[in-house]
Design a protein around this motif. Structure first.
Motif, PDB file in Angstrom:
ATOM      1  N   HIS A  32     -46.125 -27.717 -46.736  1.00 58.04           N
ATOM      2  CA  HIS A  32     -46.606 -29.075 -47.021  1.00 58.04           C
ATOM      3  C   HIS A  32     -48.075 -29.251 -46.667  1.00 58.04           C
ATOM      4  N   SER A  93     -50.711 -36.745 -33.849  1.00 60.72           N
ATOM      5  CA  SER A  93     -49.442 -36.049 -34.092  1.00 60.72           C
ATOM      6  C   SER A  93     -49.522 -35.035 -35.226  1.00 60.72           C
ATOM      7  N   PRO A  97     -45.039 -30.618 -33.632  1.00 58.73           N
ATOM      8  CA  PRO A  97     -43.781 -30.315 -34.328  1.00 58.73           C
ATOM      9  C   PRO A  97     -43.113 -31.543 -34.952  1.00 58.73           C
ATOM     10  N   GLU A  98     -42.600 -31.363 -36.137  1.00 59.33           N
ATOM     11  CA  GLU A  98     -41.889 -32.429 -36.833  1.00 59.33           C
ATOM     12  C   GLU A  98     -40.641 -32.846 -36.070  1.00 59.33           C
ATOM     13  N   GLU A  99     -40.060 -31.927 -35.313  1.00 60.65           N
ATOM     14  CA  GLU A  99     -38.842 -32.200 -34.543  1.00 60.65           C
ATOM     15  C   GLU A  99     -39.012 -33.401 -33.623  1.00 60.65           C
ATOM     16  N   GLY A 101     -41.448 -35.804 -34.147  1.00 59.87           N
ATOM     17  CA  GLY A 101     -42.191 -36.847 -34.839  1.00 59.87           C
ATOM     18  C   GLY A 101     -43.584 -36.465 -35.261  1.00 59.87           C
ATOM     19  N   GLY A 102     -43.954 -35.191 -35.120  1.00 58.72           N
ATOM     20  CA  GLY A 102     -45.280 -34.751 -35.519  1.00 58.72           C
ATOM     21  C   GLY A 102     -45.370 -34.447 -36.998  1.00 58.72           C
ATOM     22  N   GLY A 103     -46.589 -34.106 -37.422  1.00 63.31           N
ATOM     23  CA  GLY A 103     -46.824 -33.818 -38.837  1.00 63.31           C
ATOM     24  C   GLY A 103     -46.544 -32.386 -39.227  1.00 63.31           C
ATOM     25  N   GLY A 104     -46.409 -31.503 -38.244  1.00 65.89           N
ATOM     26  CA  GLY A 104     -46.100 -30.108 -38.542  1.00 65.89           C
ATOM     27  C   GLY A 104     -47.214 -29.350 -39.238  1.00 65.89           C
ATOM     28  N   SER A 156     -46.206 -39.354 -30.518  1.00 61.03           N
ATOM     29  CA  SER A 156     -46.632 -40.534 -31.285  1.00 61.03           C
ATOM     30  C   SER A 156     -47.923 -41.138 -30.753  1.00 61.03           C
TER      31      SER A 156
END
Length: 598
Positions: A32, A93, A97-99, A101-104, A156
């Motif tokens: 992504h 963020s 990590p998306e886990e 709440g981050g954007g990864g 966040s």
């Protein structure tokens, strides 16, 4: 004072053509985060930093953070509101990590965001930088319970984080710390002690502050082997995630600093404050190094960022300031940009900034590869390169930040010495970067003491061989690249000579190696930065953009001709040994041993 202009085009070129970001975006989990998406995100981020954060830079410097009578800390006007916008937009963020709440996104994009934020306002940027380091420590070593309780709101930006290492008697010698952690019946610990130099140790920008604190448990071994790491929140966290009672940690005072006035640097006192062990007892240094290694690249970026901000201002001033008449000019006076020495200062800044940007992003790319490369060997090699590049980025990046912001001030002449122009603030703000997160001398000691000997020196020599591969590309690039090729060859040879001397001398005489470690690290910084500029010039020549190709070639050629030759000049200092450094005792250094002769 000029307005900050985010250098998105320069960053996009670096990502696409110099450090190979598309290779990172192709790794599993980053689908992504393709180049177009990343550049669009950076454009939006740059706009936010320029409009919401940069205008607070001067005001924050003048006003500073304040400790109120009730013990609370208040940041300068506008900081709290700007931070709320920053957190709401999710800029902190993006690389997390998306886990949680981050954007990864890759760390490479996180470093680009950090450059934009730090150029806009270094004092403001320190709060997110420390928070990210605390997050990474918890990601690596925190229990599932601690991660679930703290990470979502730290990611966040609702909560911020700190790093509590230093004590009045324990600076670079962290093993001398005395803060105590006594087990409580419920599994928590009672933390007692004083910590100094705590960046954003208290503030009004977030409702909760999560302190990561180094302390000793009863019976722990002496030195660094007996250090543990604890989460000590400003407020207790209830089972439903809401905030409870205030913990027993107080701000004793704020430091009065040379720069970064808006960033509150706190003395914190813990008196039986409730803390929670991260990982295992006596493994605190391992955990804290996760924070510190993350922060060390971030601090290197500070050198780049302040140099960029100062350069923009000095370039504008040089175009506007009319003084004297340049050779060949007719009519009235000339803008000082037309004078050769001013051009030298401006081009030194421009080339140095480009070199630092490429170097920081390269290190970040290898951080991503160390975690995401598809094979174990690739991850291991990337981790080795990160180990080599990080002390170079931190030390060389901040040394250059000092030098380039000073040049920017010099371009202003006498007006640079006047606070109202803002040029002096950049010099004052960046000065701390060579000191904290491990002084640059410690970075040099880390390079020769830990990184140089990896695989018996093979790791470093392999990287040197990789840099030498640019010779083939430069030979094929055609006219205009000959001087770069010749100078790189000379300086790589000098660096290789110093490296072999270090490897040969290290075991028999470690003091001699440490005595030459700082000039040796500088040699590495000069060679790696010139190598990256050469890579950029070759890459630009293949883009079909004639103006871009000309610009990158000039930067690489200028740097190779006027900056890089310093490398060979440092060979003697790097290999001189320790004899003269210890030839005089303290009295001799003070001059008290001398007698008046008549």
């Amino acid at each position: 004072m000029s307005q900050y202009q985010p250098p998105i085009a320069d960053i996009a070129f670096a990502l696409e053509h110099v450090v190979g970001y598309p290779d990172i975006a192709a790794l599993p989990g980053f689908e992504h985060a393709d180049l177009d998406t990343a550049v669009e995100l950076l454009e939006q981020c740059g706009e936010f930093m320029a409009e919401a954060v940069a205008p607070l830079n001067r005001q924050g410097d003048v006003q500073g953070s304040r400790l109120l009578a009730d013990g609370s800390v208040v940041t300068p006007d506008g900081f709290k509101e700007a931070y709320a916008q920053y957190a709401d937009a999710g800029w902190g963020s993006v690389p997390l990590p998306e886990e949680f709440g981050g954007g990864g996104f890759p760390r490479t994009i996180g470093v680009a965001i950090q450059e934009l934020m730090t150029s806009a306002n270094m004092a403001f940027s320190l709060c997110p930088l420390l928070t990210q380091g605390a997050i990474e420590a918890l990601l690596h070593y925190g229990s599932d319970e601690l991660k679930a309780r703290y990470l979502p709101k730290m990611v966040s930006g609702e909560w911020t984080g700190t790093m509590n290492l230093t004590e009045p008697q324990a600076g670079s010698d962290v093993g001398a710390l005395t803060t105590r952690a006594v087990p409580n019946a419920d599994g928590s610990y009672a933390i007692t002690g004083q910590k100094i130099f705590i960046t954003y140790g208290d503030h009004d920008m977030a409702g909760q502050i999560v302190h990561l604190v180094l302390a000793r448990t009863p019976g722990a071994p002496e030195g660094t082997r007996g250090i543990s790491c604890f989460i000590v929140p400003k407020f207790a966290v209830n089972d439903d995630g809401s905030l409870g009672a205030r913990n027993a940690v107080e701000t004793v005072s704020l430091e009065h600093k040379m720069g970064i006035h808006a960033s509150p640097t706190c003395v914190l006192q813990y008196e039986n404050a409730t803390g929670y062990l991260i990982g295992e007892e006596n493994k605190g240094m391992r955990i804290m190094f996760v924070m510190m290694n993350s922060a060390r690249l971030g601090v290197g970026v500070q050198g780049l960022s302040l140099a960029e901000r100062a350069y923009q201002q000095s370039l504008e001033y040089a175009q506007q300031r009319v003084q004297g008449q340049a050779i060949g000019a007719t009519g009235g006076g000339s803008a000082i940009i037309e004078f050769p020495d001013v051009r030298r200062m401006l081009l030194t800044q421009r080339a140095g900034i480009a070199a630092l940007r490429y170097l920081m992003l390269l290190d970040a790319k290898y951080v991503d590869l160390s975690m995401k490369a598809p094979d174990a060997a690739g991850r291991a090699r990337a981790e080795e390169i990160v180990g080599l590049l990080t002390p170079i980025c931190k030390s060389f990046g901040t040394d250059m930040g000092n030098e380039l912001t000073s040049l920017a001030l010099q371009v202003h002449g006498g007006m640079g010495f006047i606070e109202e122009t803002g040029a002096a603030q950049h010099v004052r703000d960046v000065r701390i970067a060579a000191i904290y997160e491990g002084t640059n001398g410690i970075q040099a000691a880390d390079l020769v003491g830990r990184k140089l000997g990896v695989r018996g020196g093979a790791s470093v020599l392999e990287f040197l061989a990789t840099m030498r591969e640019i010779d083939t590309e430069l030979a094929a690039a055609g006219s205009g690249f000959e001087g770069i090729r010749e100078e790189l060859g000379r300086q790589f040879t000098a660096l290789e000579q110093a490296t072999h001397w270090m490897l040969k001398t290290g075991l028999a005489d470690p003091n001699a190696v440490l005595s030459g470690s700082t000039p040796y690290l500088r040699m590495w910084g000069l060679c790696t930065s010139a190598w990256m500029l050469a890579r950029a010039a070759v890459a630009a020549a293949g883009t079909g953009d004639a103006e871009l190709a000309r610009e990158q070639l000039v930067l690489a050629r200028f740097y190779a001709g006027q900056v890089l030759p310093q490398c060979a000049g440092l060979l003697g200092a790097a290999t001189a040994g320790s004899g003269d450094l210890f030839a005089l005792d303290a009295a001799g250094l003070a001059g008290t041993a001398r007698k008046v002769r008549r």
